[in-house]
Write a protein that holds these residues in place. Structure first.
Motif, PDB file in Angstrom:
ATOM      1  N   ASN A 156      38.795 -25.239 -86.491  1.00  0.00           N
ATOM      2  CA  ASN A 156      37.455 -25.035 -87.041  1.00  0.00           C
ATOM      3  C   ASN A 156      37.538 -25.257 -88.540  1.00  0.00           C
ATOM      4  OD1 ASN A 156      35.882 -24.243 -84.710  1.00  0.00           O
ATOM      5  ND2 ASN A 156      37.048 -22.332 -84.688  1.00  0.00           N
ATOM      6  N   TYR A 180      30.429 -20.358 -90.267  1.00  0.00           N
ATOM      7  CA  TYR A 180      30.847 -19.238 -89.442  1.00  0.00           C
ATOM      8  C   TYR A 180      30.322 -19.326 -88.009  1.00  0.00           C
ATOM      9  CZ  TYR A 180      30.876 -14.495 -87.577  1.00  0.00           C
ATOM     10  OH  TYR A 180      31.037 -13.411 -86.759  1.00  0.00           O
ATOM     11  N   THR A 187      34.258 -21.859 -80.501  1.00  0.00           N
ATOM     12  CA  THR A 187      35.413 -21.145 -79.961  1.00  0.00           C
ATOM     13  C   THR A 187      35.072 -20.536 -78.609  1.00  0.00           C
ATOM     14  OG1 THR A 187      36.134 -20.646 -82.208  1.00  0.00           O
ATOM     15  CG2 THR A 187      37.143 -19.371 -80.451  1.00  0.00           C
ATOM     16  N   CYS A 245      33.673 -13.559 -92.908  1.00  0.00           N
ATOM     17  CA  CYS A 245      33.259 -13.377 -91.508  1.00  0.00           C
ATOM     18  C   CYS A 245      34.220 -14.115 -90.585  1.00  0.00           C
ATOM     19  CB  CYS A 245      31.869 -13.948 -91.280  1.00  0.00           C
ATOM     20  SG  CYS A 245      30.563 -13.019 -92.025  1.00  0.00           S
ATOM     21  N   PHE A 249      36.473 -12.310 -87.804  1.00  0.00           N
ATOM     22  CA  PHE A 249      36.307 -12.708 -86.418  1.00  0.00           C
ATOM     23  C   PHE A 249      37.631 -13.208 -85.838  1.00  0.00           C
ATOM     24  CE2 PHE A 249      33.703 -13.993 -82.867  1.00  0.00           C
ATOM     25  CZ  PHE A 249      32.594 -13.194 -83.011  1.00  0.00           C
ATOM     26  N   LEU A 253      39.388 -11.614 -82.604  1.00  0.00           N
ATOM     27  CA  LEU A 253      39.692 -12.415 -81.410  1.00  0.00           C
ATOM     28  C   LEU A 253      41.181 -12.296 -81.070  1.00  0.00           C
ATOM     29  CD1 LEU A 253      38.524 -14.506 -79.323  1.00  0.00           C
ATOM     30  CD2 LEU A 253      39.545 -16.246 -80.752  1.00  0.00           C
ATOM     31  N   VAL A 268      45.831 -17.266 -82.545  1.00  0.00           N
ATOM     32  CA  VAL A 268      44.700 -17.438 -83.452  1.00  0.00           C
ATOM     33  C   VAL A 268      45.221 -17.351 -84.878  1.00  0.00           C
ATOM     34  CG1 VAL A 268      42.648 -16.846 -82.152  1.00  0.00           C
ATOM     35  CG2 VAL A 268      44.169 -15.054 -82.839  1.00  0.00           C
ATOM     36  N   PRO A 270      44.301 -17.998 -88.984  1.00  0.00           N
ATOM     37  CA  PRO A 270      43.455 -18.405 -90.094  1.00  0.00           C
ATOM     38  C   PRO A 270      44.296 -19.054 -91.192  1.00  0.00           C
ATOM     39  CG  PRO A 270      43.794 -16.029 -90.135  1.00  0.00           C
ATOM     40  CD  PRO A 270      44.644 -16.558 -89.035  1.00  0.00           C
TER      41      PRO A 270
HETATM   42  C1  LIG Z   1      37.939 -18.593 -85.643  1.00  0.00           C
HETATM   43  O1  LIG Z   1      36.679 -18.177 -85.988  1.00  0.00           O
HETATM   44  C2  LIG Z   1      35.839 -17.974 -84.881  1.00  0.00           C
HETATM   45  C3  LIG Z   1      34.496 -17.640 -85.406  1.00  0.00           C
HETATM   46  O2  LIG Z   1      34.563 -16.705 -86.403  1.00  0.00           O
HETATM   47  C4  LIG Z   1      36.386 -16.869 -84.013  1.00  0.00           C
HETATM   48  O3  LIG Z   1      35.629 -16.757 -82.839  1.00  0.00           O
HETATM   49  C5  LIG Z   1      37.816 -17.165 -83.674  1.00  0.00           C
HETATM   50  O4  LIG Z   1      38.387 -16.030 -83.136  1.00  0.00           O
HETATM   51  C6  LIG Z   1      38.623 -17.526 -84.892  1.00  0.00           C
HETATM   52  N1  LIG Z   1      39.937 -17.956 -84.537  1.00  0.00           N
HETATM   53  C7  LIG Z   1      40.969 -17.946 -85.359  1.00  0.00           C
HETATM   54  C8  LIG Z   1      42.213 -18.485 -84.876  1.00  0.00           C
HETATM   55  O5  LIG Z   1      40.905 -17.524 -86.488  1.00  0.00           O
END
Ligand SMILES: *[C@@H]1O[C@H](CO)[C@@H](O)[C@H](O)[C@H]1NC(C)=O
Ligand SMILES: NC(=O)c1ccc[n+]([C@@H]2O[C@H](COP(=O)([O-])OP(=O)(O)OC[C@H]3O[C@@H](n4cnc5c(N)ncnc54)[C@H](OP(=O)(O)O)[C@@H]3O)[C@@H](O)[C@H]2O)c1
Ligand SMILES: *[C@@H]1O[C@H](CO)[C@@H](O)[C@H](O)[C@H]1NC(C)=O
Ligand SMILES: *[C@@H]1O[C@H](CO)[C@@H](O)[C@H](O)[C@H]1NC(C)=O
Ligand SMILES: *[C@@H]1O[C@H](CO)[C@@H](O)[C@H](O)[C@H]1NC(C)=O
Length: 369
Positions: A156, A180, A187, A245, A249, A253, A268, A270
């Motif tokens: 993303n 966001y 996802t 956000c 998130f 997740l 997951v 970031p």
């Molecule tokens: C990425 O961002 C989306 C929306 O905020 C979220 O649903 C998802 O868990 C996130 N995944 C990671 C790997 O950060």
């Protein structure tokens, strides 16, 4: 350099100074923390370079390319990531809003990697309807190409820094929806396919160090649309919010996936690329964005997309036990994100608030009677 009215107006706004002073200071703070941590660690973290071998197809025996979806793949970090991952042997799905830019990007990658497998989808990420259409056509493409119904990597990446208030057809602030909400929707739509991967799969979200500046949290998705119609658009703050956000998130997740199934093969991650010379400042008057890039370059804080993308590629290729860690600074380095971003209560609340989007999607899904 032409100094125009728009530039003067921008320089006179508070948001401009937030961006011009607080953001660079935050970035310097991040690098200082990263380097100090390395200094005081007895055994410095090795500068890692993660390479991925292609996943052998369990059924066949010949090699199948893992599928990677990159949003905002037509410019800056997204196109650099598409090029790098095509080189790693991924079957790269490029998502962008302009058919022309998609075509151009594919031609450029093909010049470098003649055997690259690439597929483009034209999607406007600031429209729920357009994302739903993508879901259908992407699944159809998997079927038509005789590919296993799964996705190995979702990045993303698409994001904008909007300097004026604009409302989308879905009633959200355009920047919040692009940075966001689109990631949430994409996802959730792709998660069944990501979970269906026979090899470990992952989601990488491109956030930003600016999330550290977002402190007083007023994150109400409905409210963002009200904000959008007010006269003075706090664009720098909204950009920071959108990135915070995304981070909240991501962690939520990660928690939910691993609570549901502790041995979940879905990671997951970031990632924060730092400051990169891309088109991200396209809405800032050119004389100001050029000046910004010159100053940042003088301070050795500016990276080219080819260098800046390395933290994204690290996050994409790192072993799966780094799920939930925050990549910053390239060379496999990680650090903590802001303490607010780890606040489980806030992220659970955001998760709940974000569920109103699900209602909108259900409305779009239900056949018109
Ligand atoms: C990425 O961002 C989306 C929306 O905020 C979220 O649903 C998802 O868990 C996130 N995944 C990671 C790997 O950060
Ligand atoms: N550059 C930095 O210093 C920096 C720092 C930290 C984080 N980031 C993050 O990195 C990510 C990539 O940004 P970048 O710097 O590479 O910027 P960029 O050069 O402006 O690229 C953004 C990409 O997103 C696409 N996009 C924007 N809105 C879209 C929409 N509604 N639907 C589909 N695609 C859309 C753009 O497509 P078009 O080309 O068609 O407009 C473009 O391909 C962003 O999330 C940004 O916040 C950047
Ligand atoms: C997962 O893959 C199997 C084949 O391995 C397929 O039958 C099933 O429909 C897929 N599930 C989803 C959600 O696509
Ligand atoms: C969730 O929504 C409520 C009510 O609209 C708002 O007061 C709160 O700040 C929001 N919290 C988050 C984390 O989004
Ligand atoms: C992750 O796994 C690698 C080996 O695949 C190992 O070297 C490393 O120490 C592990 N890291 C963590 C944080 O568990």
């Amino acid at each position: 350099m032409r100094i125009d009215r728009a530039a003067i107006e921008m320089v006179l706004s508070r948001e401009f100074w937030r961006m011009a002073i607080i953001w660079p200071l935050t970035l310097v703070y991040c690098y200082a923390r990263l380097n100090l941590a390395a200094l005081f660690r007895r055994r410095p973290l090795p500068r890692q370079h993660f390479r991925r071998c292609l996943v052998p197809d369990s059924a066949g025996g010949d090699f199948k390319r893992p599928i990677c979806i990159i949003t905002g793949a037509t410019s800056g970090l997204g196109s650099a990531a598409a090029r790098a991952l095509a080189g790693e042997g991924y079957n790269v799905v490029l998502v962008g809003r302009s058919a022309e830019s998609l075509h151009k990007t594919i031609q450029e990658i093909k010049l470098e990697h003649g055997d690259a497998q690439l597929k483009a989808f034209q999607v406007d990420l600031s429209s729920l309807q357009s994302i739903m259409k993508f879901e259908t056509s992407f699944k159809q493409w998997l079927l038509d190409s005789d590919l296993h119904p799964s996705v190995q990597l979702l990045i993303n990446n698409a994001g904008i820094l909007a300097t004026s208030a604009r409302l989308t057809a879905d009633g959200f602030d355009q920047m919040i929806q692009t940075n966001y909400i689109s990631a949430v929707v994409l996802t959730s739509i792709l998660l069944p396919l990501i979970k269906n991967s026979t090899s470990p799969s992952r989601i990488v979200n491109v956030t930003s160090f600016t999330h550290r500046c977002a402190s007083n949290l007023k994150l109400d998705c409905k409210k963002f649309s009200h904000m959008a119609i007010s006269k003075k658009y706090p664009f720098a703050s909204i950009y920071e919010y959108s990135k915070l956000c995304l981070l909240l998130f991501s962690y939520e997740l990660h928690r939910q996936l691993h609570a549901e199934n502790p041995s979940s093969k879905v990671s997951v991650i970031p990632v924060d690329p730092g400051v990169v010379q891309t088109n991200i400042l396209r809405e800032v008057p050119p004389c100001l964005s050029q000046l910004a890039f010159r100053v940042l370059s003088f301070l050795h804080l500016l990276q080219s997309p080819e260098v800046g993308v390395s933290s994204i590629i690290d996050a994409a290729l790192a072993p799966s036990n780094v799920s939930g860690e925050y990549f910053f600074g390239g060379k496999g380095r990680r650090m903590g994100s802001s303490s607010l971003s780890y606040n489980a209560k806030v992220s659970a609340e955001l998760w709940l608030n974000t569920s109103i989007i699900q209602e909108q999607i259900n409305l779009l899904r239900s056949p018109i009677s």
